[in-house]
Design an enzyme around this catalytic site. Structure first.
Site, short mmCIF file in Angstrom:
data_model
loop_
_atom_site.label_atom_id
_atom_site.label_comp_id
_atom_site.label_asym_id
_atom_site.label_seq_id
_atom_site.Cartn_x
_atom_site.Cartn_y
_atom_site.Cartn_z
N ASP A 1 13.27 -3.46 7.06
CA ASP A 1 12.03 -2.73 6.85
C ASP A 1 12.30 -1.30 6.43
O ASP A 1 11.72 -0.80 5.45
CB ASP A 1 11.20 -2.76 8.13
N GLY B 1 -1.84 -2.21 8.02
CA GLY B 1 -2.86 -2.68 8.95
C GLY B 1 -4.22 -2.87 8.31
O GLY B 1 -4.97 -3.79 8.68
N GLU C 1 0.43 5.41 -18.00
CA GLU C 1 1.61 4.58 -18.24
C GLU C 1 2.54 4.49 -17.04
O GLU C 1 3.17 3.45 -16.83
CB GLU C 1 2.38 5.13 -19.45
N GLN D 1 -2.23 -0.04 11.97
CA GLN D 1 -1.96 -1.33 12.63
C GLN D 1 -2.78 -1.49 13.90
O GLN D 1 -3.28 -2.58 14.20
CB GLN D 1 -0.47 -1.44 12.96
N SER E 1 -7.19 12.22 21.54
CA SER E 1 -7.01 11.48 20.29
C SER E 1 -8.28 11.44 19.46
O SER E 1 -9.36 11.07 19.96
CB SER E 1 -6.55 10.05 20.57
N GLU F 1 -0.89 1.99 -14.09
CA GLU F 1 -0.59 0.59 -14.39
C GLU F 1 0.42 -0.05 -13.43
O GLU F 1 0.66 -1.25 -13.51
CB GLU F 1 -0.12 0.45 -15.84
N HIS G 1 6.84 -3.07 15.30
CA HIS G 1 8.02 -2.72 14.50
C HIS G 1 9.17 -2.55 15.49
O HIS G 1 8.96 -2.09 16.62
CB HIS G 1 7.75 -1.42 13.73
#
Length: 338
Positions: free
Chosen positions: A190, A133, A226, A27, A50, A230, A107
């Protein structure tokens, strides 16, 4: 339900304000880049260690230490992982908050469960895109947008809704819809969706189906096509026009099997489990459990993640996806960039 669009938002409510996006993950990178491309004054706040710093710099964004970004900014968007939010806020954000600033969230987790409690003279709002995001960024670049949820928690200056709408419009949400809700409603729905349907429910359903076929003697590759491959084809049809649109597209045999057998898989026991999951979310039990796990060093989380990565269905999937190299082109998620 109040729904807003670009025509309801005034980007001038954000222009002229210094914006700090804290975090540069899924995000974070989308919000920062979309706002930058919408003409806003954006900087990214990251810790000195970071690994995302280089990614943000390569994208041409100013990068500051988290505390410096918070001190400098008028609007601070918290987009670090939920479990880190309380600690980051206490150590890096709170000291830089002052009266009249705007503290925003993607959030509602930390506000709703009170792991973060801002002072009353700070404006607090949420803009929560209803999609990952990477999709928020890719849709914006295409001239489209992902719908967003807007919530106002504190509004001492009286213009927080305008700022929130400008943010939602600036990241592309106003091209689709910006729907007003509350921190409580967004957080609880959520978490429930993630745990019972979108992630927890879906992944366990996929693995259970795959294991059932393999244990019955069918080829793992056939079971993968399967029960895994799909899924996207079916979900795309639902995404485009709902369940009825999907049923229109599939064969009559598949539709009959859907309507007569689906309730045997998702029966009373599953529905009771969903209610229990929702109760744990509403009471705060899940949130407290998750934060306790994080503060203990994530021992169970890391163990479960490793076990999941080693499941045989993952190896079969890697082999089959190699037959379709185009799946690796134009990827939404490129770990070297975002």
């Amino acid at each position: 339900m109040k729904v807003y669009y670009d025509r309801d938002a005034d980007l001038n409510a954000l222009r002229g304000k210094k914006i700090a996006v804290i975090g540069f993950g899924s995000q974070g990178h989308a919000h920062a880049l979309n706002l930058r491309d919408s003409g806003m004054d954006v900087r990214v706040g990251l810790s000195a260690s970071s690994p995302s710093r280089e990614k943000a710099i390569k994208q041409g964004l100013p990068v500051l230490d988290t505390a410096a970004a918070a001190r400098e900014a008028d609007v601070i968007m918290m987009l670090v992982p939920d479990e880190m939010g309380g600690d980051v806020y206490a150590k890096e954000i709170a000291p830089g908050l002052s009266k009249g600033k705007y503290l925003a969230f993607g959030h509602g987790f930390n506000i709703h469960f009170k792991f973060i409690q801002p002072p009353p003279d700070v404006n607090v709002f949420m803009i929560a895109p209803k999609g990952p995001g990477h999709l928020v960024r890719s849709e914006y670049v295409k001239g489209r947008g992902v719908p967003c949820l807007l919530a106002i928690q504190q509004d001492p200056t009286g213009d927080t809704r305008k700022v929130g709408l400008a943010w939602g419009s600036g990241i592309g949400g106003g091209r689709a819809a910006i729907i007003e809700t509350t921190f409580k409603e967004e957080t609880e729905t959520d978490l429930f969706g993630e745990q019972s349907v979108l992630c927890g429910g879906l992944t366990e359903l996929i693995r259970a189906g795959w294991e059932t076929l393999v244990e019955a003697g069918y080829a793992p590759e056939m079971a993968y096509f399967e029960c895994v491959h799909e899924v996207k084809l079916i979900v795309d049809l639902i995404y485009e026009g709902g369940i009825s649109n999907m049923r229109y597209s599939i064969s009559n045999t598949a539709e009959y099997g859907d309507m007569t057998r689906g309730k045997k898989v998702i029966g009373p026991e599953t529905r009771a489990a969903m209610k229990h999951i929702l109760a744990d979310i509403q009471s705060g039990k899940f949130a407290n459990e998750w934060i306790a796990e994080y503060r203990a060093g994530l021992p169970n989380f890391n163990k479960m993640r490793k076990e999941a990565e080693q499941h045989p269905v993952e190896e079969v999937g890697r082999k089959l996806r190699a037959f379709m190299p185009w799946l690796a082109s134009d990827r939404l998620v490129d770990k070297a960039k975002n």
